[in-house]
Scaffold this motif. Sequence first.
Motif, PDB file in Angstrom:
ATOM      1  N   ARG A 249       0.837  -1.200   0.000  1.00  0.00           N
ATOM      2  CA  ARG A 249       0.000   0.000   0.000  1.00  0.00           C
ATOM      3  C   ARG A 249       0.875   1.254   0.000  1.00  0.00           C
ATOM      4  O   ARG A 249       1.822   1.355   0.768  1.00  0.00           O
ATOM      5  CB  ARG A 249      -0.908   0.016   1.235  1.00  0.00           C
ATOM      6  CG  ARG A 249      -1.839   1.202   1.226  1.00  0.00           C
ATOM      7  CD  ARG A 249      -2.810   1.166   2.363  1.00  0.00           C
ATOM      8  NE  ARG A 249      -3.829   0.147   2.159  1.00  0.00           N
ATOM      9  CZ  ARG A 249      -4.979   0.130   2.808  1.00  0.00           C
ATOM     10  NH1 ARG A 249      -5.245   1.059   3.706  1.00  0.00           N
ATOM     11  NH2 ARG A 249      -5.850  -0.811   2.587  1.00  0.00           N
ATOM     12  N   HIS A 250       0.517   2.181  -0.898  1.00  0.00           N
ATOM     13  CA  HIS A 250       1.276   3.430  -1.021  1.00  0.00           C
ATOM     14  C   HIS A 250       0.325   4.594  -0.784  1.00  0.00           C
ATOM     15  O   HIS A 250      -0.782   4.619  -1.319  1.00  0.00           O
ATOM     16  CB  HIS A 250       1.857   3.585  -2.425  1.00  0.00           C
ATOM     17  CG  HIS A 250       2.788   2.477  -2.831  1.00  0.00           C
ATOM     18  ND1 HIS A 250       4.153   2.538  -2.646  1.00  0.00           N
ATOM     19  CD2 HIS A 250       2.532   1.277  -3.412  1.00  0.00           C
ATOM     20  CE1 HIS A 250       4.709   1.427  -3.104  1.00  0.00           C
ATOM     21  NE2 HIS A 250       3.755   0.648  -3.579  1.00  0.00           N
ATOM     22  N   SER A 251       0.792   5.560   0.003  1.00  0.00           N
ATOM     23  CA  SER A 251       0.045   6.811   0.181  1.00  0.00           C
ATOM     24  C   SER A 251       0.729   7.880  -0.651  1.00  0.00           C
ATOM     25  O   SER A 251       1.952   8.029  -0.580  1.00  0.00           O
ATOM     26  CB  SER A 251       0.044   7.226   1.658  1.00  0.00           C
ATOM     27  OG  SER A 251      -0.606   6.239   2.427  1.00  0.00           O
ATOM     28  N   LEU A 252      -0.045   8.586  -1.448  1.00  0.00           N
ATOM     29  CA  LEU A 252       0.532   9.654  -2.247  1.00  0.00           C
ATOM     30  C   LEU A 252      -0.490  10.773  -2.422  1.00  0.00           C
ATOM     31  O   LEU A 252      -1.665  10.593  -2.106  1.00  0.00           O
ATOM     32  CB  LEU A 252       1.044   9.154  -3.596  1.00  0.00           C
ATOM     33  CG  LEU A 252       0.134   8.399  -4.556  1.00  0.00           C
ATOM     34  CD1 LEU A 252       0.771   8.373  -5.929  1.00  0.00           C
ATOM     35  CD2 LEU A 252      -0.062   6.960  -4.097  1.00  0.00           C
ATOM     36  N   THR A 253       0.007  11.889  -2.884  1.00  0.00           N
ATOM     37  CA  THR A 253      -0.858  13.045  -3.104  1.00  0.00           C
ATOM     38  C   THR A 253      -0.787  13.413  -4.573  1.00  0.00           C
ATOM     39  O   THR A 253       0.293  13.704  -5.087  1.00  0.00           O
ATOM     40  CB  THR A 253      -0.387  14.236  -2.240  1.00  0.00           C
ATOM     41  OG1 THR A 253      -0.325  13.804  -0.881  1.00  0.00           O
ATOM     42  CG2 THR A 253      -1.360  15.388  -2.340  1.00  0.00           C
ATOM     43  N   VAL A 254      -1.928  13.342  -5.250  1.00  0.00           N
ATOM     44  CA  VAL A 254      -1.939  13.616  -6.697  1.00  0.00           C
ATOM     45  C   VAL A 254      -3.164  14.454  -7.052  1.00  0.00           C
ATOM     46  O   VAL A 254      -4.183  14.410  -6.367  1.00  0.00           O
ATOM     47  CB  VAL A 254      -1.993  12.314  -7.534  1.00  0.00           C
ATOM     48  CG1 VAL A 254      -0.758  11.459  -7.318  1.00  0.00           C
ATOM     49  CG2 VAL A 254      -3.260  11.528  -7.256  1.00  0.00           C
ATOM     50  N   GLU A 255      -3.029  15.180  -8.141  1.00  0.00           N
ATOM     51  CA  GLU A 255      -4.204  15.860  -8.678  1.00  0.00           C
ATOM     52  C   GLU A 255      -5.135  14.791  -9.249  1.00  0.00           C
ATOM     53  O   GLU A 255      -4.669  13.780  -9.777  1.00  0.00           O
ATOM     54  CB  GLU A 255      -3.797  16.842  -9.773  1.00  0.00           C
ATOM     55  CG  GLU A 255      -2.999  18.018  -9.253  1.00  0.00           C
ATOM     56  CD  GLU A 255      -2.532  18.924 -10.386  1.00  0.00           C
ATOM     57  OE1 GLU A 255      -3.066  18.822 -11.500  1.00  0.00           O
ATOM     58  OE2 GLU A 255      -1.623  19.721 -10.136  1.00  0.00           O
ATOM     59  N   PRO A 256      -6.442  15.006  -9.172  1.00  0.00           N
ATOM     60  CA  PRO A 256      -7.387  13.993  -9.657  1.00  0.00           C
ATOM     61  C   PRO A 256      -7.225  13.657 -11.138  1.00  0.00           C
ATOM     62  O   PRO A 256      -7.653  12.611 -11.587  1.00  0.00           O
ATOM     63  CB  PRO A 256      -8.756  14.639  -9.392  1.00  0.00           C
ATOM     64  CG  PRO A 256      -8.507  15.597  -8.300  1.00  0.00           C
ATOM     65  CD  PRO A 256      -7.127  16.125  -8.502  1.00  0.00           C
ATOM     66  N   ARG A 257      -6.580  14.548 -11.900  1.00  0.00           N
ATOM     67  CA  ARG A 257      -6.418  14.300 -13.338  1.00  0.00           C
ATOM     68  C   ARG A 257      -5.279  13.325 -13.650  1.00  0.00           C
ATOM     69  O   ARG A 257      -5.105  12.926 -14.798  1.00  0.00           O
ATOM     70  CB  ARG A 257      -6.124  15.611 -14.049  1.00  0.00           C
ATOM     71  CG  ARG A 257      -4.793  16.201 -13.653  1.00  0.00           C
ATOM     72  CD  ARG A 257      -4.473  17.504 -14.345  1.00  0.00           C
ATOM     73  NE  ARG A 257      -3.225  18.042 -13.841  1.00  0.00           N
ATOM     74  CZ  ARG A 257      -2.035  17.666 -14.293  1.00  0.00           C
ATOM     75  NH1 ARG A 257      -1.948  16.769 -15.237  1.00  0.00           N
ATOM     76  NH2 ARG A 257      -0.933  18.180 -13.778  1.00  0.00           N
ATOM     77  N   VAL A 258      -4.493  12.942 -12.625  1.00  0.00           N
ATOM     78  CA  VAL A 258      -3.315  12.089 -12.858  1.00  0.00           C
ATOM     79  C   VAL A 258      -3.748  10.661 -13.184  1.00  0.00           C
ATOM     80  O   VAL A 258      -4.569  10.065 -12.484  1.00  0.00           O
ATOM     81  CB  VAL A 258      -2.397  12.111 -11.617  1.00  0.00           C
ATOM     82  CG1 VAL A 258      -1.279  11.073 -11.736  1.00  0.00           C
ATOM     83  CG2 VAL A 258      -1.805  13.503 -11.437  1.00  0.00           C
ATOM     84  N   THR A 259      -3.185  10.111 -14.259  1.00  0.00           N
ATOM     85  CA  THR A 259      -3.551   8.747 -14.637  1.00  0.00           C
ATOM     86  C   THR A 259      -2.844   7.746 -13.730  1.00  0.00           C
ATOM     87  O   THR A 259      -1.831   8.046 -13.096  1.00  0.00           O
ATOM     88  CB  THR A 259      -3.153   8.442 -16.089  1.00  0.00           C
ATOM     89  OG1 THR A 259      -1.724   8.509 -16.204  1.00  0.00           O
ATOM     90  CG2 THR A 259      -3.795   9.409 -17.071  1.00  0.00           C
ATOM     91  N   LEU A 260      -3.379   6.529 -13.750  1.00  0.00           N
ATOM     92  CA  LEU A 260      -2.748   5.464 -12.971  1.00  0.00           C
ATOM     93  C   LEU A 260      -1.328   5.229 -13.481  1.00  0.00           C
ATOM     94  O   LEU A 260      -0.407   4.997 -12.697  1.00  0.00           O
ATOM     95  CB  LEU A 260      -3.585   4.181 -13.088  1.00  0.00           C
ATOM     96  CG  LEU A 260      -3.061   2.975 -12.320  1.00  0.00           C
ATOM     97  CD1 LEU A 260      -2.965   3.256 -10.818  1.00  0.00           C
ATOM     98  CD2 LEU A 260      -3.943   1.759 -12.572  1.00  0.00           C
ATOM     99  N   LEU A 261      -1.138   5.320 -14.791  1.00  0.00           N
ATOM    100  CA  LEU A 261       0.196   5.126 -15.367  1.00  0.00           C
ATOM    101  C   LEU A 261       1.184   6.132 -14.799  1.00  0.00           C
ATOM    102  O   LEU A 261       2.284   5.773 -14.364  1.00  0.00           O
ATOM    103  CB  LEU A 261       0.116   5.263 -16.896  1.00  0.00           C
ATOM    104  CG  LEU A 261       1.445   5.203 -17.633  1.00  0.00           C
ATOM    105  CD1 LEU A 261       2.132   3.869 -17.425  1.00  0.00           C
ATOM    106  CD2 LEU A 261       1.240   5.479 -19.124  1.00  0.00           C
ATOM    107  N   ASP A 262       0.808   7.405 -14.801  1.00  0.00           N
ATOM    108  CA  ASP A 262       1.716   8.436 -14.291  1.00  0.00           C
ATOM    109  C   ASP A 262       1.973   8.251 -12.797  1.00  0.00           C
ATOM    110  O   ASP A 262       3.089   8.461 -12.325  1.00  0.00           O
ATOM    111  CB  ASP A 262       1.138   9.828 -14.563  1.00  0.00           C
ATOM    112  CG  ASP A 262       1.232  10.204 -16.030  1.00  0.00           C
ATOM    113  OD1 ASP A 262       2.020   9.564 -16.750  1.00  0.00           O
ATOM    114  OD2 ASP A 262       0.523  11.136 -16.453  1.00  0.00           O
ATOM    115  N   ALA A 263       0.946   7.876 -12.063  1.00  0.00           N
ATOM    116  CA  ALA A 263       1.124   7.683 -10.622  1.00  0.00           C
ATOM    117  C   ALA A 263       2.097   6.533 -10.353  1.00  0.00           C
ATOM    118  O   ALA A 263       2.989   6.642  -9.509  1.00  0.00           O
ATOM    119  CB  ALA A 263      -0.220   7.402  -9.958  1.00  0.00           C
ATOM    120  N   ILE A 264       1.939   5.441 -11.101  1.00  0.00           N
ATOM    121  CA  ILE A 264       2.800   4.273 -10.869  1.00  0.00           C
ATOM    122  C   ILE A 264       4.240   4.571 -11.300  1.00  0.00           C
ATOM    123  O   ILE A 264       5.196   4.311 -10.565  1.00  0.00           O
ATOM    124  CB  ILE A 264       2.256   3.044 -11.624  1.00  0.00           C
ATOM    125  CG1 ILE A 264       0.935   2.582 -11.017  1.00  0.00           C
ATOM    126  CG2 ILE A 264       3.272   1.907 -11.594  1.00  0.00           C
ATOM    127  CD1 ILE A 264       0.287   1.432 -11.779  1.00  0.00           C
TER     128      ILE A 264
END
Length: 200
Positions: A57-72
Amino acid sequence: MAPKDEFTVSRRDFFKTAGVGGLAAGLIGPVELGAQSGVAEVGPGAVPIQLTVNGRRHSLTVEPRVTLLDAIRDRLDITGVKRVCDRGTCGACTVLLDGRTVYACSILAIEAQGRDIRTIESLAAEPALHPVEQAFCEHDGLMCGFCTPGLVMSTTALLEGTPNPTAEQVRQALDGNICRCGTYVKVLEAALATKGGRRG
Ligand code: FES
Ligand code: FES
């Protein structure tokens, strides 16, 4: 000539009316739409989310527009998942979401919360390769390798549900993955040669 009380709209009237309608639609912004639908809104600023990737499990802070690809890739630094087209057409970014294949470039990270996300790194266990990876190597199922993680994950998903697929089932399962180097025949051989898709 049209009867007096018949409804007629001139070309000029039509454009005037359409302009008013378009303006009204333009004024219904996210806040209003959200209030109407009852769906909680987030953003546009960054929000805290949690993703479970490869069992962690990872906690991160992202804008809602961020894709799963970019987050990973960019936030979690898990780079086995590849960005090629970034528009849901090539399959290089294929990951498993609760065991099913998805294009990570085409869903939002925020949507993937609470789901079991698996990338090709989930198959790694030193020193042995996963049977699907082993089969790709033995059958020359890769050249430049950009498409390979996606193809491996699609093959893995297929074999976990259908341990002994037919050639047609393999073709169907992999038809969302494009290989510009043209390894399709070898990939098919690799998939058919892998029994079960699970580590022995
Ligand atoms: S990078 Fe996602 S489908 Fe091509
Ligand atoms: S091995 Fe190069 S795109 Fe598939």
